[in-house]
Design a protein around this motif. Structure first.
Motif, PDB file in Angstrom:
ATOM      1  N   PRO A  47       0.809  -1.236   0.000  1.00 33.98           N
ATOM      2  CA  PRO A  47       0.000   0.000   0.000  1.00 33.98           C
ATOM      3  C   PRO A  47       0.836   1.278   0.000  1.00 33.98           C
ATOM      4  O   PRO A  47       0.466   2.253  -0.654  1.00 33.98           O
ATOM      5  CB  PRO A  47      -0.820  -0.133   1.283  1.00 33.98           C
ATOM      6  CG  PRO A  47      -0.875  -1.597   1.558  1.00 33.98           C
ATOM      7  CD  PRO A  47       0.439  -2.132   1.098  1.00 33.98           C
ATOM      8  N   ASP A  48       1.929   1.297   0.760  1.00 29.32           N
ATOM      9  CA  ASP A  48       2.769   2.496   0.835  1.00 29.32           C
ATOM     10  C   ASP A  48       4.226   2.054   0.726  1.00 29.32           C
ATOM     11  O   ASP A  48       4.894   1.795   1.729  1.00 29.32           O
ATOM     12  CB  ASP A  48       2.534   3.236   2.149  1.00 29.32           C
ATOM     13  CG  ASP A  48       3.183   4.629   2.158  1.00 29.32           C
ATOM     14  OD1 ASP A  48       4.095   4.862   1.346  1.00 29.32           O
ATOM     15  OD2 ASP A  48       2.778   5.465   2.985  1.00 29.32           O
ATOM     16  N   ARG A  51       6.995   4.004   2.795  1.00 31.25           N
ATOM     17  CA  ARG A  51       6.991   3.718   4.232  1.00 31.25           C
ATOM     18  C   ARG A  51       7.581   2.340   4.523  1.00 31.25           C
ATOM     19  O   ARG A  51       8.322   2.161   5.491  1.00 31.25           O
ATOM     20  CB  ARG A  51       5.577   3.820   4.792  1.00 31.25           C
ATOM     21  CG  ARG A  51       5.531   3.680   6.310  1.00 31.25           C
ATOM     22  CD  ARG A  51       4.221   4.160   6.878  1.00 31.25           C
ATOM     23  NE  ARG A  51       4.253   4.219   8.329  1.00 31.25           N
ATOM     24  CZ  ARG A  51       3.345   4.819   9.088  1.00 31.25           C
ATOM     25  NH1 ARG A  51       2.313   5.408   8.514  1.00 31.25           N
ATOM     26  NH2 ARG A  51       3.453   4.834  10.390  1.00 31.25           N
ATOM     27  N   TYR A 128       6.785   2.781  -6.625  1.00 30.74           N
ATOM     28  CA  TYR A 128       7.642   3.735  -5.923  1.00 30.74           C
ATOM     29  C   TYR A 128       7.719   5.003  -6.753  1.00 30.74           C
ATOM     30  O   TYR A 128       8.277   5.026  -7.841  1.00 30.74           O
ATOM     31  CB  TYR A 128       9.034   3.135  -5.751  1.00 30.74           C
ATOM     32  CG  TYR A 128       9.748   3.536  -4.468  1.00 30.74           C
ATOM     33  CD1 TYR A 128       9.551   2.812  -3.302  1.00 30.74           C
ATOM     34  CD2 TYR A 128      10.616   4.608  -4.440  1.00 30.74           C
ATOM     35  CE1 TYR A 128      10.198   3.147  -2.130  1.00 30.74           C
ATOM     36  CE2 TYR A 128      11.269   4.964  -3.274  1.00 30.74           C
ATOM     37  CZ  TYR A 128      11.062   4.228  -2.122  1.00 30.74           C
ATOM     38  OH  TYR A 128      11.705   4.559  -0.955  1.00 30.74           O
ATOM     39  N   ALA A 204       4.899   8.267   6.107  1.00 31.56           N
ATOM     40  CA  ALA A 204       3.822   7.864   5.210  1.00 31.56           C
ATOM     41  C   ALA A 204       3.743   8.776   3.989  1.00 31.56           C
ATOM     42  O   ALA A 204       3.989   9.981   4.073  1.00 31.56           O
ATOM     43  CB  ALA A 204       2.493   7.878   5.955  1.00 31.56           C
ATOM     44  N   THR A 205       3.380   8.176   2.852  1.00 29.64           N
ATOM     45  CA  THR A 205       3.175   8.945   1.630  1.00 29.64           C
ATOM     46  C   THR A 205       1.799   8.709   1.022  1.00 29.64           C
ATOM     47  O   THR A 205       1.388   9.434   0.126  1.00 29.64           O
ATOM     48  CB  THR A 205       4.239   8.598   0.568  1.00 29.64           C
ATOM     49  OG1 THR A 205       4.158   7.201   0.260  1.00 29.64           O
ATOM     50  CG2 THR A 205       5.640   8.931   1.075  1.00 29.64           C
ATOM     51  N   ARG A 206       1.097   7.694   1.519  1.00 30.03           N
ATOM     52  CA  ARG A 206      -0.235   7.393   1.002  1.00 30.03           C
ATOM     53  C   ARG A 206      -1.201   7.197   2.168  1.00 30.03           C
ATOM     54  O   ARG A 206      -0.796   6.870   3.276  1.00 30.03           O
ATOM     55  CB  ARG A 206      -0.208   6.135   0.129  1.00 30.03           C
ATOM     56  CG  ARG A 206       0.664   6.284  -1.106  1.00 30.03           C
ATOM     57  CD  ARG A 206       0.639   5.052  -1.980  1.00 30.03           C
ATOM     58  NE  ARG A 206       1.522   5.186  -3.129  1.00 30.03           N
ATOM     59  CZ  ARG A 206       1.734   4.232  -4.033  1.00 30.03           C
ATOM     60  NH1 ARG A 206       1.098   3.066  -3.916  1.00 30.03           N
ATOM     61  NH2 ARG A 206       2.561   4.432  -5.040  1.00 30.03           N
ATOM     62  N   GLY A 207      -2.469   7.392   1.878  1.00 28.64           N
ATOM     63  CA  GLY A 207      -3.478   7.236   2.913  1.00 28.64           C
ATOM     64  C   GLY A 207      -3.309   8.217   4.055  1.00 28.64           C
ATOM     65  O   GLY A 207      -3.575   7.888   5.214  1.00 28.64           O
ATOM     66  N   LEU A 208      -2.883   9.436   3.736  1.00 27.72           N
ATOM     67  CA  LEU A 208      -2.602  10.416   4.783  1.00 27.72           C
ATOM     68  C   LEU A 208      -3.858  10.782   5.576  1.00 27.72           C
ATOM     69  O   LEU A 208      -3.766  11.110   6.761  1.00 27.72           O
ATOM     70  CB  LEU A 208      -1.982  11.676   4.171  1.00 27.72           C
ATOM     71  CG  LEU A 208      -0.664  11.487   3.412  1.00 27.72           C
ATOM     72  CD1 LEU A 208      -0.119  12.830   2.957  1.00 27.72           C
ATOM     73  CD2 LEU A 208       0.365  10.744   4.252  1.00 27.72           C
TER      74      LEU A 208
END
Length: 242
Positions: A47-48, A51, A128, A204-208
């Motif tokens: 997912p991320d 991370r 990525y 984290a870079t996704r789902g913030l």
């Protein structure tokens, strides 16, 4: 003794401490090694990915705690702290110099660990993308702040073993508490105030939107913990006999 002389003295004590150079190497190796392993065994799609590629920060922080605690705890254990305070009556200056030396050393050691971690993620993980500056810089700052937190805890407890246990307990206690709480709102509040659970959000870079706290705000929580323990450490250091 002026501030520069105090800083130079603390740097000399730090770099000549037995095994300290290897511990700093351990910060980089632990961070990069576990991160590369996590990227390699994840199967590519996660997912991320950014991370995941920085998973080693969680392991590297344990070595950082040791690096940061020893300059304070060992000096109390040997009794050399009395000599330091005799040479520098402003005890807060001694602790401040230790914090600066530890923070700088951890930063230098963490840079290669974080860079290798990001490289491994780019090599082995799919999806990525760009935008690596915030999690990369955040990982570096996270490790530095854990080091400063550890200096503060060591100044409060004045014992290396107790301080290392206290730092690791403080870091991992909140995530464990959150896991044991069934109510999602309470779980979120616990994660928002924990130094590790909040600080790690910067990776984290996704789902913030699903994070318990925004990335930079979470790192600010860790900074507040570090500053708080440093201030308590300074206060107790100034009031104690030695």
């Amino acid at each position: 003794m002026n501030a520069l002389a105090v800083l130079r003295a603390e740097w000399t004590k730090f770099r000549t401490a037995p095994g300290m150079a290897w511990l700093l190497v351990g910060v980089a190796v632990a961070t990069a090694g576990l991160s590369a392993w996590a990227s390699g065994v994840s199967g590519g799609a996660v997912p991320d990915p950014v991370r995941v590629s920085l998973t080693g920060v969680m392991f590297g922080q344990a070595v950082v705690a040791i690096v940061a605690v020893l300059p304070v705890g060992d000096e109390y254990a040997s009794g050399m702290v009395r000599v330091s305070f005799a040479a520098v009556p402003r005890r807060w200056a001694v602790l401040g110099a230790k914090a600066l030396v530890v923070g700088g050393a951890v930063a230098v050691a963490a840079v290669p660990g974080v860079l290798v971690s990001l490289w491994a993620g780019q090599r082995w993980l799919s999806g990525y993308a760009g935008g690596l500056w915030r999690p990369g810089v955040g990982a570096l700052l996270y490790l530095v702040l854990v080091g400063l937190l550890s200096v503060g805890v060591a100044a409060v407890l004045r014992n290396s073993a107790a301080a290392i246990g206290a730092v690791l307990g403080l870091l991992f206690a909140f995530p464990l508490m959150a896991l044991s709480v069934p109510d999602p709102d309470w779980r979120r509040h616990i994660e928002q105030v924990g130094p590790m659970s909040a600080g790690m959000s910067v990776l984290a870079t996704r789902g913030l939107d699903e994070l318990p706290i925004a990335p930079w705000r979470g790192l600010g929580v860790l900074a507040a913990w570090a500053l708080g323990f440093l201030l308590v450490g300074v206060l107790l250091t100034e009031r104690r006999d030695s």
